[in-house]
Structures are given as C-alpha cells and as structure tokens.
Enzyme design. Structure first.
Site, PDB file in Angstrom:
ATOM      1  N   ASN A  50      30.420  37.799  35.861  1.00 52.27           N
ATOM      2  CA  ASN A  50      29.579  38.111  34.696  1.00 52.27           C
ATOM      3  C   ASN A  50      30.265  37.836  33.368  1.00 52.27           C
ATOM      4  O   ASN A  50      29.842  38.335  32.336  1.00 52.27           O
ATOM      5  CB  ASN A  50      29.148  39.587  34.771  1.00 52.27           C
ATOM      6  CG  ASN A  50      28.290  39.872  35.993  1.00 52.27           C
ATOM      7  OD1 ASN A  50      27.547  39.020  36.445  1.00 52.27           O
ATOM      8  ND2 ASN A  50      28.419  41.077  36.543  1.00 52.27           N
ATOM      9  N   ASN A  73      27.051  43.119  40.914  1.00 49.97           N
ATOM     10  CA  ASN A  73      26.661  44.339  40.201  1.00 49.97           C
ATOM     11  C   ASN A  73      25.389  44.235  39.366  1.00 49.97           C
ATOM     12  O   ASN A  73      25.369  44.555  38.173  1.00 49.97           O
ATOM     13  CB  ASN A  73      27.836  44.841  39.352  1.00 49.97           C
ATOM     14  CG  ASN A  73      28.991  45.317  40.233  1.00 49.97           C
ATOM     15  OD1 ASN A  73      28.776  45.788  41.335  1.00 49.97           O
ATOM     16  ND2 ASN A  73      30.210  45.172  39.746  1.00 49.97           N
ATOM     17  N   PRO A  96      28.283  51.939  43.528  1.00 48.99           N
ATOM     18  CA  PRO A  96      27.601  53.234  43.439  1.00 48.99           C
ATOM     19  C   PRO A  96      27.571  53.806  42.029  1.00 48.99           C
ATOM     20  O   PRO A  96      26.625  54.513  41.668  1.00 48.99           O
ATOM     21  CB  PRO A  96      28.425  54.121  44.383  1.00 48.99           C
ATOM     22  CG  PRO A  96      28.955  53.168  45.404  1.00 48.99           C
ATOM     23  CD  PRO A  96      29.269  51.917  44.632  1.00 48.99           C
ATOM     24  N   SER A  97      28.576  53.474  41.205  1.00 53.43           N
ATOM     25  CA  SER A  97      28.604  53.990  39.827  1.00 53.43           C
ATOM     26  C   SER A  97      27.413  53.484  39.018  1.00 53.43           C
ATOM     27  O   SER A  97      26.934  54.166  38.106  1.00 53.43           O
ATOM     28  CB  SER A  97      29.914  53.588  39.131  1.00 53.43           C
ATOM     29  OG  SER A  97      30.050  52.178  39.089  1.00 53.43           O
ATOM     30  N   SER A 181      38.792  43.946  41.498  1.00 55.01           N
ATOM     31  CA  SER A 181      37.437  43.844  40.961  1.00 55.01           C
ATOM     32  C   SER A 181      36.477  43.449  42.072  1.00 55.01           C
ATOM     33  O   SER A 181      36.865  42.851  43.092  1.00 55.01           O
ATOM     34  CB  SER A 181      37.386  42.802  39.843  1.00 55.01           C
ATOM     35  OG  SER A 181      37.540  41.493  40.384  1.00 55.01           O
ATOM     36  N   THR A 182      35.203  43.784  41.865  1.00 56.60           N
ATOM     37  CA  THR A 182      34.174  43.348  42.806  1.00 56.60           C
ATOM     38  C   THR A 182      34.203  41.835  42.966  1.00 56.60           C
ATOM     39  O   THR A 182      34.045  41.307  44.068  1.00 56.60           O
ATOM     40  CB  THR A 182      32.783  43.790  42.308  1.00 56.60           C
ATOM     41  OG1 THR A 182      32.741  45.219  42.252  1.00 56.60           O
ATOM     42  CG2 THR A 182      31.680  43.284  43.221  1.00 56.60           C
ATOM     43  N   HIS A 229      41.214  47.722  36.704  1.00 57.75           N
ATOM     44  CA  HIS A 229      41.402  46.391  37.263  1.00 57.75           C
ATOM     45  C   HIS A 229      42.491  45.644  36.487  1.00 57.75           C
ATOM     46  O   HIS A 229      42.847  46.038  35.384  1.00 57.75           O
ATOM     47  CB  HIS A 229      40.106  45.586  37.185  1.00 57.75           C
ATOM     48  CG  HIS A 229      38.960  46.217  37.911  1.00 57.75           C
ATOM     49  ND1 HIS A 229      39.057  46.675  39.202  1.00 57.75           N
ATOM     50  CD2 HIS A 229      37.679  46.454  37.524  1.00 57.75           C
ATOM     51  CE1 HIS A 229      37.896  47.177  39.581  1.00 57.75           C
ATOM     52  NE2 HIS A 229      37.040  47.059  38.582  1.00 57.75           N
TER      53      HIS A 229
END
Length: 264
Positions: A50, A73, A96-97, A181-182, A229
């Site tokens: 992103n 996300n 989940p956040s 990080s994701t 991160h």
C-alpha cells in the site's frame, strides 16, 4: 490452515503469543477447507503493498494481468486509484486490528463490513486468527459474518506454524523487528506458491527514486506505528531478491519502467 495440515485434536501454538495454545475441536476444524483451495503452482502473481510509491504509477493494468493478485489489509480500490493499483483480487488480508478499529469488532452493525469487501469480488479473505489470542474472536466473527450474508468471499486462516517459520527465516537474514509486516509475510507466501512474483507498493521511504516526496500510503499519509515493523530492513531483503532474480520489485511508473532501476 486446512483439515490436512491441522488435524482434529491437534494442540496448536499461537505464533505471536508463545504461551498460548488451542486444541482443535470440531467447531474449529470445520472452519478449515480440506486442502489448499487453489491449484498449485500458481503462475504469475502480483503482491500489492500500500506504499505511496503506487500513487501515479499507472501500474493497475500490469497488476491485473497477473493470474493471482494478493492485496494487504483491505486497501481502497475506488475509481480514483484503479489506474495505479488495479481491481483484480484473488486474496486480500485482514488484520484483526482493522476489524476492531474500522468495524467495532462486528459487535454492532455488520453490513458496512460486508459492503466494504464487495470490491474484492470472489476473493479469499486471509486472517491470522491464531497468532494472538485477542485476534481469534474478531477473525471468527469475520468468517461467520461473510457466511451469514452469503458473500462471494471465502475466509482462510493463516497457519501459525507457517508464520512462525517465516519470522525465524527473515530474522536469520537480518530483519529484526517485533513482527514482520503483512506484506513480507505475503511475499513469502507468494514465493512458495507462485512461479513468478512481482511486488508493487513496497517502498518505505519518504521520497521516490526521483527525489519527489511521497505519502506513506497511496490513499493517505497516516504514519505507521513506531517500533513494530522494520520496513527498511524488509525492503533491503526484497531488493536483494530482486537483484538475484528471485522476484521483481516494481518501483517506477509501469509504462516507463526500466529493468536497470536502482534505489537511491
């Protein structure tokens, strides 16, 4: 997580909370698909971060040309952004956040969440339900919400054993952070699933290759949480993979990209 790799009765240890485990009972086991629900190996994959470097990149068409597109996300895919980020999505992650902050943990109205994921069409929704204890409940709510509304999305849960092993691997390579990080988790997954991987929107710096100031995300300039991160360290590892031909890191505009691009 599948019925094959997570059998009934297994004692599953959370990767983000090492002192917590869960015994897989019937109710949990029945949430898993029998096996990985897409045909492997996947051929050409796009992993879309992103980062603000995507803004004005004109990479949307190139991203959508991949056979399998992974997004991170619940990013916005409104018409303003389509030329830069495309629309095609086979898998989108949800921390989940995000369910907590944007959708009040689905404790009140669930319709806004259901409406927000329609843009990803018939994609898989990938959640780390068994990483942290407080993330399990909202992840299960996402599963049941999408099922109750008969949406086109299918929820997949990240295997904590995979997340744990990936974390150890990158730590051995010099990525020292509280958690990866994701994006790096998903690039790692793509490298094990796909024959060809191109990553977009991975650029942790405030200026681009031409010295122009850019926003943190392509859709806003909200800074990241500090101390969680280590994005520059992660990017260095991605760049090393790019240089050795393991994957391709797209940094310039897609219609003018050079194969000899070098980060400053």
């Amino acid at each position: 997580m599948t019925k094959v790799n997570t059998p009934l009765g297994e004692n599953l240890w959370f990767d983000g909370e090492l002192l917590y485990s869960l015994t897989i009972d019937n109710s949990t086991y029945n949430l898993f698909p029998q096996e990985i629900p897409f045909k492997l190996p996947l051929k050409k994959c796009s992993v879309v971060g992103n980062g603000g470097i995507l803004k004005g990149s004109r990479c949307g068409k190139q991203i959508d040309e991949a056979d399998f597109v992974i997004r991170c996300n619940l990013p916005p895919l409104s018409s303003d952004f389509i030329p830069d980020v495309g629309t095609k999505t086979q898998l989108v992650t949800v921390n989940p956040s995000i369910i907590d902050k944007r959708f009040q943990n689905l404790l009140w109205s669930r319709k806004s969440f259901v409406e927000s994921v329609k843009v990803y069409k018939s994609s898989y929704v990938y959640m780390p339900a068994f990483s942290m204890k407080h993330g399990t409940e909202p992840s299960l709510r996402v599963y049941y919400t999408l099922a109750d509304f008969s949406t086109n999305q299918t929820v997949l849960f990240a295997n904590p054993n995979f997340l744990r092993n990936i974390g150890k691997f990158w730590k051995s390579k010099g990525v020292h952070s509280k958690r990866l990080s994701t994006g790096l988790f998903m690039v790692s997954a793509a490298l094990s699933l796909c024959e060809e991987v191109t990553v977009y929107g991975f650029w942790p710096f405030q200026i681009d290759l031409k010295g122009k100031t850019i926003s943190h995300h392509y859709y806003d300039d909200v800074p990241p949480m500090t101390g969680f991160h280590s994005m520059p360290e992660e990017f260095l590892q991605l760049w090393l993979l790019h240089k050795t031909g393991v994957l391709r890191v797209q940094l310039e505009q897609c219609d003018t990209a050079s194969s000899n691009q070098k980060p400053h």
